[in-house]
Structures are given as C-alpha cells and as structure tokens.
Enzyme design. Structure first.
Site, PDB file in Angstrom:
ATOM      1  N   ARG A 188      61.451  32.139 -34.665  1.00  0.00           N
ATOM      2  CA  ARG A 188      62.584  31.708 -36.006  1.00  0.00           C
ATOM      3  C   ARG A 188      63.146  30.120 -35.239  1.00  0.00           C
ATOM      4  NH1 ARG A 188      68.316  35.453 -35.308  1.00  0.00           N
ATOM      5  NH2 ARG A 188      68.280  32.868 -34.166  1.00  0.00           N
ATOM      6  N   LYS A 220      75.102  37.682 -26.323  1.00  0.00           N
ATOM      7  CA  LYS A 220      76.501  37.796 -26.973  1.00  0.00           C
ATOM      8  C   LYS A 220      76.238  39.012 -27.872  1.00  0.00           C
ATOM      9  CE  LYS A 220      77.772  33.873 -28.739  1.00  0.00           C
ATOM     10  NZ  LYS A 220      76.754  33.364 -28.308  1.00  0.00           N
ATOM     11  N   ARG A 266      60.950  34.888 -28.045  1.00  0.00           N
ATOM     12  CA  ARG A 266      61.382  35.493 -28.972  1.00  0.00           C
ATOM     13  C   ARG A 266      60.530  35.854 -29.744  1.00  0.00           C
ATOM     14  NH1 ARG A 266      67.900  36.124 -29.857  1.00  0.00           N
ATOM     15  NH2 ARG A 266      67.904  34.208 -31.846  1.00  0.00           N
ATOM     16  N   ARG A 322      70.292  23.239 -29.385  1.00  0.00           N
ATOM     17  CA  ARG A 322      71.806  24.143 -29.192  1.00  0.00           C
ATOM     18  C   ARG A 322      72.542  24.245 -28.207  1.00  0.00           C
ATOM     19  NH1 ARG A 322      69.131  29.846 -31.100  1.00  0.00           N
ATOM     20  NH2 ARG A 322      71.176  29.945 -32.183  1.00  0.00           N
ATOM     21  N   ARG A 377      84.025  28.110 -32.385  1.00  0.00           N
ATOM     22  CA  ARG A 377      82.509  27.292 -31.418  1.00  0.00           C
ATOM     23  C   ARG A 377      83.558  25.851 -30.682  1.00  0.00           C
ATOM     24  NH1 ARG A 377      78.161  30.263 -32.973  1.00  0.00           N
ATOM     25  NH2 ARG A 377      76.380  29.538 -31.893  1.00  0.00           N
TER      26      ARG A 377
END
Ligand code: AMP
Length: 209
Positions: free
Chosen positions: A156, A13, A123, A167, A88
């Site tokens: 992270r 996004k 990542r 999540r 959300r």
C-alpha cells in the site's frame, strides 16, 4: 464508555479496536477508514485528503473534526465508542472537549519505531478484495498472490518505507504530545505491544478494567 486508542501507525490499534468492540459492544470509529472510503468514492473532502495521506502527513484538523463530529452523532455511538486514529493533534483533542465528549480512558499501545518499520515493510494487501498478508508473519501460499481471490498483492502506498518514516515523524511531532494532554487529565494508560496479538489484547482489556 468512550475510549481513545493512541499509538504510532502500525502499532496495532485497528486490531485491538476490534477486540474491544466485541468485548464491550461499542463501535470503532476510525478516521483513517472513513478518509480512505472518501478517497475511493472521490468525494470533495476525499480529494482534499488524498495528497496528505499519500505523503504520510495529516489531513487538516478542520476536515477530520467535521467527519468525526458527524459520526459520533449517529445512533450507534450513543452508548460509547472507540476512537482509532482520532485525535491526532492537540487541537483535535481540544475540539472533542469543546464538543462536550467525555473520554473515559485513553489506551496507548507502545511499539518502538524499528519494530513498526519491520512490520509495515512486510505488509502486502490485495487491492481487489482487501485481504492483508505479511511476508514474514502471515505469508500468502504463493508469493505475491492473494489466497482469497488470486489477484496480485501490492505494498500500500502509505506502507512504503519512505512514507512510513514520514508517518512516524508526524506521529512523534504532532500526536505523541497527546500523551501528556491525557496524562494530565489522569486518563492515560500505556500498554506495550507484544509479538502475539492475543497477548497485547489481554493487556489492553486488563487496562480497561
Ligand atoms: P490511519 O489508517 O489511522 O493510519 O490513517 C491513515 C491516514 O489518514 C493518516 O496517515 C492521515 O493522513 C489520515 N488521518 C487519519 N486520521 C486522521 C486524523 N485524526 N487527523 C489527521 N489525519 C488523519
């Protein structure tokens, strides 16, 4: 034009928001970025938000709605904006309606969970300069070291596999119902996330025409 980008964490996004922002010259409003900044600054709501963010859960509607309300009242948002990561939950969407904010379109970027898990597990970020890399798709020249500043790269906290799982669960339980909410208003368009960012961008821009 007021837009909402909907999609699971890691669906891309943020990247697509940048493309739309350039094309239509409207700002991106990312509640995730605003919350991370608040955590870094150690503000009162930053401290409240941190535990939920680290656990892959949602920050309370009350805090996030307050932040969003202040942000969309600013001058640069008066000709339109792209919401990335808000709403959300259904109560957040209802709050937008109650504020009298007219949403023109909601673009969902759909990426299957397995792909998201793969993308996010690779990542790597530099906590010093903010550069991001991917072990497979965008590797640094030297493993584990930032190309830009030479500091160590890390995973992270909210990209750790267990957090990503939480999540995604949070997304399916609390955010995905927004698809029905906006489909019922005739505002939802869905785009399938492609391997190449530019291909997804083309589909997103087409959907906005
Ligand atoms: P993001 O960068 O959009 O994935 O957001 C990072 C984290 O910030 C999320 O996992 C949530 O903990 C929190 N967050 C961001 N936006 C919202 C929102 N609209 N409602 C509740 N929590 C949010």
């Amino acid at each position: 034009m007021n837009l909402i980008l909907l999609g699971a964490p890691g669906a891309g996004k943020g990247t697509q928001a940048e493309v739309i922002c350039k094309e239509f010259n409207i700002p991106t409003i990312s509640t995730g970025n605003m919350l991370r900044a608040a955590v870094k600054e150690g503000t009162e709501y930053g401290l409240k938000a941190k535990a939920a963010m680290d656990a892959g859960a949602l920050v309370s509607d009350e805090i996030v709605i307050g932040i969003l309300k202040d942000r969309i009242a600013q001058d640069d948002a008066q000709n339109g904006f792209i919401l990335d990561g808000f709403p959300r939950t259904v109560p957040q969407a209802e709050a937008l309606d109650e504020m009298g904010v007219k949403i023109d379109k909601v673009v969902e970027i759909f990426v299957p969970d397995e792909k998201i898990q793969k993308r996010m597990s690779g990542r790597r970020v530099c906590l010093d300069c903010g550069a991001t890399f991917h072990t497979e798709y965008n590797p640094p020249k030297q493993e584990g070291i930032c190309d830009s500043c030479g500091k160590e790269l890390v995973v992270r906290k909210d990209d750790e596999p267990e957090t990503v799982k939480s999540r995604l669960k949070t997304y399916h339980e609390q955010t995905a119902p927004l698809k029905d909410y906006y489909a019922a208003q005739g505002k939802l368009v869905s785009v399938e996330g492609q391997e190449e960012v530019a291909d997804t961008s083309r589909l997103v821009l087409d959907a906005l025409k």
